[in-house]
Design an enzyme around this catalytic site. Structure first.
Site, mmCIF file in Angstrom:
data_model
loop_
_atom_site.group_PDB
_atom_site.id
_atom_site.type_symbol
_atom_site.label_atom_id
_atom_site.label_comp_id
_atom_site.label_asym_id
_atom_site.label_seq_id
_atom_site.Cartn_x
_atom_site.Cartn_y
_atom_site.Cartn_z
ATOM 1 C CB CYS B 88 35.341 23.756 40.779
ATOM 2 S SG CYS B 88 34.165 22.360 40.172
ATOM 3 C CG HIS B 335 37.920 17.727 41.854
ATOM 4 N ND1 HIS B 335 37.987 19.189 42.701
ATOM 5 C CD2 HIS B 335 36.773 18.009 41.102
ATOM 6 C CE1 HIS B 335 37.336 19.868 42.335
ATOM 7 N NE2 HIS B 335 36.435 19.322 41.211
#
Lengths: 446, 391
Positions: B88, B335
């Site tokens: 991430c 995201h």
């Protein structure tokens, strides 16, 4: 009844036992059966029964083991690594002699006899016999029995003296190559089995049924197809019947016989086409077992895990699984020889994070502990089912372990709950099984 | 390295389901927006190095992109470009690597593009299939939720954090995203909406989770001492920290926070010469509501265990003492994994230049913090400190 008191009696004998029965139940009354969980199979049941044997008698009983005989009704895979899985899960030497016997419900008895013969002939010293029955969820209950066979002498033991049998060409409840069960003709089976049982009983004991009942010489246990009819044919009532547990049934019957009769006794094991009467002798204190009290009309307890075979991130043919076998099958970590820190899994942690050393020794991790954190996940990749609980266990040796649960009521899962790691099946795509630890509720084991 | 590298351009696409755009088109759109945003203009031939953050690949994972994918997408074949994949934090780590390459003196101007194309397949075949990777047994049935939820479960047990406090994070995110034209989820929600949404994985309901998104974001970096060629209001990279941590759950040191965030923050704060008290605004990695609450503590915005109370007090709202995720965060802005860290820089760039419009927060010190945490089993974190002042 005489019992063998000469310390020099070195005939092969059963000196230790283990029993595992899953705790799930389906059906009611006469149709009540013990059912395995969706993530249990013949192999995990066998390992559980061997762990039970070790728990009862101590690890030393399987020290110096030189043979394992595994009996199953149908092998999960032909040419599969199942016996190696069991051996590795129990931490036994790779040089141990292993054989697998498969066939009908008498295969466990056959495996036991072959172990006895091997010890008698001096080919083996200590043999572990495992008879494992996954059940069919309808008529045949699931269970596994472990027996340790060696030369007798030091501890009270159970011996097989003789077997007599009578066979006939009868199609009973048979299974085809796909595992589909084809039911037989119930009343025809009762008639045939009772007839064979009466003849064999007469041949073994020299007594017909009425005399047997009058003289209280009746079988100590009867199990298999049409067991109630067979028991009656030998002069016994339904109380001696051990419900059909397939391949494990006759061994359960032996243990029951040892529990209810000291000295010489007989048990009867049947299939549709064969009746076997086994004459046994047990000393006081010999391995024995009786099923715990439970009513066939108690509410059913269906399995909590469904069988599923999602593709795993690697196929089981991958070399990965051999490299990871010891850590996954028996929780073997690596203890740093420099600072004592334990790394897991060893195959992915070659350097000590405590001191930088590359030098380790094997270290078995603890399997008991409590829930440190957990999740219940309802949004899973395809093939994994509707819901899965994953637990991070805080283990008794200070280590931690993360694994799914098996047989746990997820609605009652809570931090602090006592849990234990047990070997369960992870079925991959195409049905290929692999095995690793899952958490069960600690009160539920055994 | 403090204040040696400046951000002089920033841009992003709208985040959402972009069925009509592929990875290259998203990357190019963010690149163009970033280039156009440079106050005094910049020609492509000024760019000397590129970094391309992308996690899941392209063509539904059937292609493993290299730096060449970005170079060709932005019309610059020949440009030295590295593809960065670090979970991430890929986007912010790509910026970190770009900043290091500029601070080293080898390059003067760098471009960073983070882009992600998750919606090439239906959710059941893409997002959830990201759970079918990793160790076949130790990561069995892991999904994004199962690698963040256990910490929140333990946090609730140890500190009494409540489902309502988690929901407040989602409500704040949606309220901020309503003011952000680039956000994916802009409809306001209530605490009850969150609590009544279906359970995904304890303790997270659907509205506790960030959406699946396509999108891209880009920044232009240069040596601080030549930034005035491009803008009179650059934003300086004051501190950068990257840290890994114990990877599997069984080897983690604690389950109420992430050591990698704490260590990355320590490194970034030390480089910048700041403490958490000096920060005006934060863009942190709120992939799940619980992650935000825990990260308040890991970044030192409040004491350990007090994260739930912090959001409940309103201190992290847009008008609060320490606004967190004015963009709407991952929860409401979206995201697209590789783009996320870069998009946080884009938001903070606008905030520190006081051009965030309705989302503008009050500036006191002119310092901001960017944060990501993630990777399989969550083993890695990047924290940046940005400053409007070069001193």
């Amino acid at each position: 009844m005489t019992t063998d008191q000469e310390p020099a009696n070195r005939e092969p004998a059963i000196v230790g036992y283990g029993v595992y029965r899953p705790r799930f139940r389906l059906g009611a009354g006469r149709r009540r059966v013990t059912v395995r969980n969706g993530d249990e199979d013949a192999l995990t049941l066998a390992v559980e029964s061997a762990q039970d044997l070790i728990a009862r008698h101590g690890r030393d009983l399987v020290g110096d083991l030189d043979g394992i005989v595994l009996a199953v009704g149908r092998p999960e895979l032909t040419d599969g690594p199942q016996p190696e899985m069991i051996r590795e899960a129990l931490g036994l030497d790779p040089h141990v002699r292993i054989s697998t016997t498969a066939g009908d419900a008498l295969a466990g008895l056959a495996a036991l006899q072959s172990a006895i013969d091997a010890v008698a002939a001096g080919r083996s010293q200590r043999v572990l016999v495992l008879a494992s029955e996954p059940g069919d969820g309808a008529r045949v209950s699931a269970a596994a029995v472990a027996l340790l066979v060696t030369r007798g002498g030091e501890t009270p033991s159970l011996r097989l003296l003789e077997q007599s049998a009578l066979g006939d060409v009868v199609y009973g409840n048979w299974s085809d190559a796909e595992g589909t069960r084809h039911p037989g003709d119930g009343r025809y089976l009762e008639h045939r089995v009772a007839d064979s049982a009466a003849r064999t009983w007469l041949a073994v004991t020299g007594e017909d049924a009425d005399l047997a009942a009058a003289g209280s010489r009746v079988p100590a246990a009867v199990t298999g197809v049409a067991a109630t009819a067979a028991a009656r044919a030998c002069g016994a009532g339904a109380g001696v019947v051990v419900p059909d547990h397939g391949v494990a049934g006759p061994l359960l019957a032996l243990l029951k016989g040892s529990a209810t009769n000291s000295g010489t006794a007989h048990i009867v094991a049947t299939t549709a086409g064969r009746v076997v009467v086994v004459t046994m002798r047990s000393e006081p204190g010999a391995p024995c077992w009786l099923p715990p009290d439970e009513s066939p009309d108690d509410p059913p307890r269906p399995p909590t895990e469904a069988e599923s075979s999602p593709p795993l991130s690697l196929p089981t043919s991958s070399p990965f699984f051999r490299r990871a076998a010891r850590e996954l099958l028996r929780l073997e970590g690596a203890r740093c020889r420099g600072c004592g820190h334990v790394m897991f899994p060893p195959s992915q942690r070659p350097v000590c994070s405590g001191c930088g050393s590359f030098d380790f020794e094997p270290a078995a991790l603890s399997r008991t502990g409590s829930v440190y954190s957990f999740v219940v996940n309802r949004f899973l990749p395809r093939g994994f089912g509707d819901q899965m609980a994953l637990v991070l266990g805080d283990m008794d040796d200070g280590s931690r372990y993360w694994a799914p649960t098996s047989g746990v009521d997820t609605a009652r899962l809570a931090i602090g709950a006592p849990v234990e790691l047990r070997l369960r099946r992870f079925t991959g795509h195409g049905g290929a099984p692999t095995y690793a630890m899952k958490f069960v509720s600690r009160e539920a084991v055994r | 390295m403090r204040n040696k590298v400046a951000v002089v351009g920033a841009g992003m696409t709208v985040f959402g389901e972009h069925f009509d755009s592929g990875l290259e088109q998203l990357a190019a759109r963010a690149y163009r927006t970033a280039m156009d945003s440079v106050d005094k203009g910049i020609e492509p031939d000024r760019l000397q190095v590129g970094f391309f953050a992308n996690v899941m690949g392209s063509l539904a994972g059937n292609e493993i992109p290299s730096g060449a994918t970005l170079a060709n997408a932005i019309g610059l074949p020949g440009l030295p470009v590295s593809r960065v994949e670090n979970g991430c934090p890929s986007g912010s780590d790509a910026i970190r690597l770009a900043a290091l390459s500029v601070a080293s003196g080898v390059y003067d101007v760098a471009v960073v593009v983070g882009a992600e194309k998750l919606r090439e397949l239906p959710t059941s075949e893409s997002l959830l299939e990201s759970g079918r990777v990793g160790h076949p047994i130790l990561s069995y049935a892991n999904t994004a939720a199962t690698i963040f939820a256990p910490q929140t479960m333990r946090h609730m047990y140890e500190f009494g954090t409540t489902r309502e406090q988690l929901a407040m994070v989602a409500v704040k995110a949606a309220a901020n995203a309503g003011l952000n034209d680039n956000a994916q989820r802009r409809t306001p929600i209530t605490v009850d909406d969150v609590l009544n949404s279906p359970l995904v994985c304890t303790p997270f309901n659907v509205l506790d989770c960030c959406p699946q998104s396509d999108g891209a974001a880009a920044v232009i970096l240069c040596r601080a001492d030549i930034a005035s060629r491009y803008t009179d209001k650059p934003v300086y990279i004051s501190g950068l920290g990257l840290a890994t941590e114990a990877l599997y759950y069984h080897e983690k040191t604690r389950m109420t926070g992430w050591d990698s965030t704490v260590l990355a923050a320590k490194r970034a704060y030390e480089m910048a010469g700041v403490s958490a008290r000096d920060i005006d605004v934060v863009e942190l990695h709120d992939c799940f509501t619980g992650t935000e609450i825990i990260t308040y503590e890991d970044l030192g915005l409040c004491d350990e265990g007090q994260g739930g109370k912090l959001v409940e007090s309103g201190a992290t709202a847009l008008t609060g003492r320490i606004p967190v995720n004015p963009s709407g965060g991952l929860l409401a802005k979206g995201h697209p994994i590789g783009a996320t860290g870069v998009a946080q820089y884009v938001e903070l760039y606008h905030q520190l230049r006081e051009e965030a419009g309705e989302r503008q927060v009050a500036l006191r010190t002119g310092k901001a913090v960017q944060h990501n945490v993630g990777g399989y089993s969550v083993g890695i974190s990047v924290v940046s400190v940005l400053s409007r002042d070069p001193g």
